[in-house]
Design a protein around this motif. Structure first.
Motif, PDB file in Angstrom:
ATOM      1  N   ASN A  93      30.702 -31.907 -29.552  1.00 31.69           N
ATOM      2  CA  ASN A  93      30.692 -31.097 -30.772  1.00 31.69           C
ATOM      3  C   ASN A  93      29.312 -31.117 -31.406  1.00 31.69           C
ATOM      4  O   ASN A  93      28.952 -32.060 -32.106  1.00 31.69           O
ATOM      5  CB  ASN A  93      31.726 -31.645 -31.769  1.00 31.69           C
ATOM      6  CG  ASN A  93      31.815 -30.799 -33.028  1.00 31.69           C
ATOM      7  OD1 ASN A  93      31.300 -29.688 -33.073  1.00 31.69           O
ATOM      8  ND2 ASN A  93      32.464 -31.331 -34.048  1.00 31.69           N
ATOM      9  N   SER A 124      35.114 -36.841 -39.932  1.00 29.42           N
ATOM     10  CA  SER A 124      35.562 -36.910 -41.337  1.00 29.42           C
ATOM     11  C   SER A 124      37.072 -36.791 -41.420  1.00 29.42           C
ATOM     12  O   SER A 124      37.724 -37.558 -42.128  1.00 29.42           O
ATOM     13  CB  SER A 124      34.947 -35.768 -42.148  1.00 29.42           C
ATOM     14  OG  SER A 124      33.564 -35.872 -42.159  1.00 29.42           O
ATOM     15  N   ASN A 139      31.642 -32.632 -47.269  1.00 32.14           N
ATOM     16  CA  ASN A 139      31.438 -34.064 -47.051  1.00 32.14           C
ATOM     17  C   ASN A 139      30.846 -34.769 -48.275  1.00 32.14           C
ATOM     18  O   ASN A 139      31.111 -35.944 -48.504  1.00 32.14           O
ATOM     19  CB  ASN A 139      30.588 -34.281 -45.799  1.00 32.14           C
ATOM     20  CG  ASN A 139      31.379 -33.911 -44.550  1.00 32.14           C
ATOM     21  OD1 ASN A 139      32.539 -33.513 -44.649  1.00 32.14           O
ATOM     22  ND2 ASN A 139      30.782 -34.040 -43.379  1.00 32.14           N
ATOM     23  N   GLY A 178      34.040 -33.852 -36.732  1.00 30.44           N
ATOM     24  CA  GLY A 178      35.493 -34.036 -36.679  1.00 30.44           C
ATOM     25  C   GLY A 178      35.839 -35.426 -37.174  1.00 30.44           C
ATOM     26  O   GLY A 178      36.993 -35.705 -37.512  1.00 30.44           O
ATOM     27  N   ALA A 232      30.149 -36.693 -40.143  1.00 35.12           N
ATOM     28  CA  ALA A 232      31.401 -37.444 -40.304  1.00 35.12           C
ATOM     29  C   ALA A 232      31.454 -38.119 -41.679  1.00 35.12           C
ATOM     30  O   ALA A 232      32.116 -39.135 -41.857  1.00 35.12           O
ATOM     31  CB  ALA A 232      31.583 -38.459 -39.171  1.00 35.12           C
ATOM     32  N   ASP A 235      26.888 -32.671 -35.985  1.00 38.95           N
ATOM     33  CA  ASP A 235      27.466 -31.327 -36.108  1.00 38.95           C
ATOM     34  C   ASP A 235      27.106 -30.771 -37.473  1.00 38.95           C
ATOM     35  O   ASP A 235      27.826 -29.971 -38.041  1.00 38.95           O
ATOM     36  CB  ASP A 235      28.992 -31.410 -35.974  1.00 38.95           C
ATOM     37  CG  ASP A 235      29.602 -32.076 -37.187  1.00 38.95           C
ATOM     38  OD1 ASP A 235      28.960 -32.994 -37.720  1.00 38.95           O
ATOM     39  OD2 ASP A 235      30.685 -31.671 -37.611  1.00 38.95           O
TER      40      ASP A 235
HETATM   41  O1  LIG Z   1      32.662 -30.211 -36.570  1.00 39.08           O
HETATM   42  C1  LIG Z   1      33.583 -30.494 -37.325  1.00 39.08           C
HETATM   43  O2  LIG Z   1      34.645 -30.883 -36.944  1.00 39.08           O
HETATM   44  C2  LIG Z   1      33.382 -30.277 -38.783  1.00 39.08           C
HETATM   45  O3  LIG Z   1      32.101 -29.750 -38.983  1.00 39.08           O
HETATM   46  C3  LIG Z   1      33.584 -31.551 -39.542  1.00 39.08           C
HETATM   47  O4  LIG Z   1      32.621 -32.432 -39.163  1.00 39.08           O
HETATM   48  P1  LIG Z   1      32.405 -33.865 -39.809  1.00 39.08           P
HETATM   49  O5  LIG Z   1      33.407 -34.745 -39.192  1.00 39.08           O
HETATM   50  O6  LIG Z   1      31.008 -34.224 -39.417  1.00 39.08           O
HETATM   51  O7  LIG Z   1      32.559 -33.771 -41.260  1.00 39.08           O
END
Ligand SMILES: O=C(O)[C@H](O)COP(=O)(O)O
Ligand SMILES: Nc1ncnc2c1ncn2[C@@H]1O[C@H](COP(=O)(O)OP(=O)(O)O)[C@@H](O)[C@H]1O
Length: 655
Positions: free
Chosen positions: A644, A285, A318, A283, A358, A348
């Protein structure tokens, strides 16, 4: 007759008449209506039609129903039978069974669906809703318990406290065996779904040593934790860390951009004596967007959304966004120099690759516009990506191709380079504190404690959610078949076919053997079996509905169970299957649910409730399906959990 109907208010008659659980009284009414005369090849004893119908195997029932379909009078007779049970509307678009079918496939079953409005007498008088059997309720409760317990095991506190220690006497912070001297020189920044709870742990440890902090967390995350009473995941009163919320439904937005700018400003003027603790989780990112000029937030938002909608994995998305934003792909660590950077990371991402979680703000990254363009073209997303983004990537690709410090692509040409910057990467310490493996092991452990024989299939489940749903249903068949292999000189051909079919989807023969051994173990111990899987699937969206990958997977598994499971049910009529898929973060796609669960009677129950699962699936509308099915009882709704580590799946087979 209406009083005798068994489970659901407007049961699909075809399904009811082909299962082995129909009461004799219903059989009698059916046999009378269609003038069914019994015969028995195996017994000299003449049985009454109803008794014969009730004891004959479901394949025979299906065959007989097929032959009734051939007869001109059948639709009328069938309609009158349905009227007899007060089902209001019977749709029989075809009274001829497909010749080569023999068995009612899904299409035939759908054509013969009985659509009715809910009958009052089939509902519990109090709640006026379809009633589930106690076994169904109990198994669902257990699956939810396993899910909740597993998610508890990956809460930030339990994971961080294993990795981070502070000696208050010596003012020494130890992170994954490296020591840092702390003296009111700590800045905390964080972005992601789990960072509020992580920040509280850091705050509890370092207290007065923290000078200032900023967190970027999802909209509503704090409220959900407050509502759930998780006080130890909220910051203390008078905290020096401030919290900004944004990125609804995991898409970057202007609120998240403001937080990213503030974070950038906070860390941009530090000295080598300072320590920046960076907290990050999935989350992150979306919560740290900072477009590289001349791009703007619309470019970033549209690119992200379109890549997801074209079935991109988080790795794909990403890879691209690292090239479009300032703080991703190591940008945050660069901005924080010359301070010491300590990153605590909850993964995640499948494979836990630090540069992808991220989008790797503190990880030295390779630069490859080529790869971004490859991702976009592989996903066939070129037309949907903003022009400005494509132009930027194209021109960078051209420039890079001319440079000398590049890595050669084995297929010829140049693809990437490591950007030569002034960052002292030895001052960046990236530490992985939580992964999907942990949640899978915890789920398996909890299942064992609840009396299941359990097995972790994989913590790297990926692919299209609906394909994985099919595999899960096939695994259920496989386990059922393993419980009851056909013995003798000939090999069990059903089992072999299934093995081949499942192996096609990437589950190795070794894993299947392991499952077979566990299934036999479960059989000997008279225990149900629970397969645990984890990872993150994708959905290529073609419809206009509302859903998420877990709900879509559960919907597909439910449909597939109807398609394939009946064959195996013949061997084990009492076999029960339950399947749950849900996100550990508590949010599946842009919905309020974490996921959903189904059992092997799913199709029949859905059709009986006037819902056509395939139609919802075709429109990527799993959330709206489950919201109506059993009045949303099979949705898994937790609220944002504060952690997460991707998704988990639980497949239970009980014989
Ligand atoms: O779990 C998430 O919110 C998405 O997979 C995005 O994850 P990230 O922030 O690691 O890109
Ligand atoms: N209507 C839908 N049906 C199924 N999946 C969807 C739907 N809308 C969005 N998604 C999927 O949801 C995913 C994003 O969900 P989300 O739970 O926010 O991801 P993450 O847990 O990785 O943050 C994307 O892969 C997208 O394809």
């Amino acid at each position: 007759m209406c009083r005798l109907l068994l489970r659901a208010p407007h049961q699909d008659i075809h399904h009811m008449l082909t299962t082995t659980h129909v009461k004799t009284t219903i059989c009698s009414a059916f046999c009378r209506t269609v003038s069914f005369t019994s015969f028995s090849r195996t017994s000299s004893q003449r049985l009454s039609p109803a008794t014969f119908w009730s004891i004959c195997p479901s394949s025979t029932r299906t065959r007989r129903l097929s032959s009734f379909h051939q007869c001109q009078k059948f639709p009328d007779q069938f309609r009158s039978l349905c009227n007899g049970v007060q089902l209001r509307q019977v749709i029989l678009s075809s009274h001829r069974c497909q010749k080569n079918g023999g068995i009612f496939g899904l299409t035939e079953l759908q054509r013969a669906t009985i659509t009715t409005s809910p009958r009052k007498d089939m509902m519990s008088t109090k709640e006026k809703e379809p009633v589930m059997s106690p076994e169904n309720v109990e198994m669902r409760r257990m699956l939810r318990d396993i899910f909740t317990t597993a998610v508890d095991s990956v809460m930030p506190r339990s994971m961080l406290e294993k990795m981070v220690h502070f000696n208050a006497k010596l003012n020494v912070l130890t992170v994954a065996e490296r020591n840092y001297s702390v003296n009111r020189n700590v800045f905390v920044v964080g972005f992601g779904k789990a960072v509020l709870g992580m920040a509280r742990v850091v705050e509890d440890l370092l207290g007065e040593h923290i000078i200032k902090g900023i967190l970027s967390i999802p909209d509503g995350a704090r409220k959900d934790l407050e509502k759930a009473g998780k006080k130890d995941m909220l910051l203390s009163e008078g905290s020096k860390i401030c919290v900004q919320e944004g990125a609804s439904n995991n898409l970057p937005d202007n609120n998240a951009f403001r937080a990213a700018r503030d974070i950038n400003k906070l860390i941009s003027n530090l000295t080598s004596k300072d320590i920046v603790i960076v907290l990050m989780s999935g989350g992150g990112s979306a919560l740290l967007p900072y477009p590289i000029e001349p791009l703007d937030m619309d470019d970033v938002i549209n690119t992200t959304r379109e890549l997801f909608n074209h079935g991109a994995t988080i790795g794909d998305v990403n890879t691209v966004r690292k090239h479009l934003e300032v703080l991703k792909g190591g940008g945050l660590a660069k901005a924080a120099m010359p301070a010491q950077v300590i990153s605590l990371i909850i993964s995640d991402v499948i494979g836990d690759s630090l540069d992808l979680i991220a989008s790797g703000p503190t990880v030295r990254s390779t630069y490859s516009p080529h790869r971004c363009l490859e991702v976009i073209s592989r996903l066939n997303a070129g037309k949907a990506i903003p022009e400005r983004v494509l132009t930027m990537l194209q021109s960078r690709k051209t420039i890079l191709s001319r440079q000398s410090q590049v890595t050669a692509d084995p297929r010829g040409g140049v693809t990437e380079c490591v950007v030569d910057d002034k960052t002292d990467w030895s001052r960046v310490h990236n530490v992985l504190v939580g992964t999907n493996n942990i949640v899978c092991s915890a789920a398996a452990h909890c299942a064992e404690q609840l009396g299941f024989v359990s097995l972790v299939l994989s913590a790297e489940l990926c692919g299209e959610a609906r394909q994985v749903g099919v595999v899960m249903a096939k695994l259920a068949q496989y386990i059922t078949a393993c419980y009851h292999p056909r013995v003798g000189t000939t090999a069990d051909s059903d089992l072999i076919m299934l093995e081949l079919n499942i192996a096609k989807h990437g589950i190795s023969k070794n894993k299947l053997n392991e499952i077979a051994v566990k299934a036999r173990n479960a059989q000997n111990l008279k225990k149900p079996m629970c397969i645990v899987a984890g990872g993150e699937t994708t959905v290529t969206i073609t419809g206009t509905g509302m859903g998420g990958r877990s709900q879509e997977m559960a919907l597909t598994a439910g449909i597939q169970l109807q398609k394939g499971f009946q064959v195996f049910k013949e061997r084990r009529p009492q076999a029960r299957v339950f399947f749950l898929s849900a996100g550990t973060d508590g949010q599946d796609g842009p919905t309020r649910a974490a996921g959903a669960l189904v059992d092997e009677n799913f199709m029949a129950d859905a059709l009986a409730q006037g819902l056509n699962p395939q139609k919802f699936l075709d429109n990527n509308d799993a959330y709206n399906f489950f919201s109506q099915f059993y009045r949303s009882k099979d949705l898994v709704v937790t609220g944002l959990t504060g952690t997460n580590v991707m998704d988990i799946q639980l497949l239970v087979v009980r014989i």
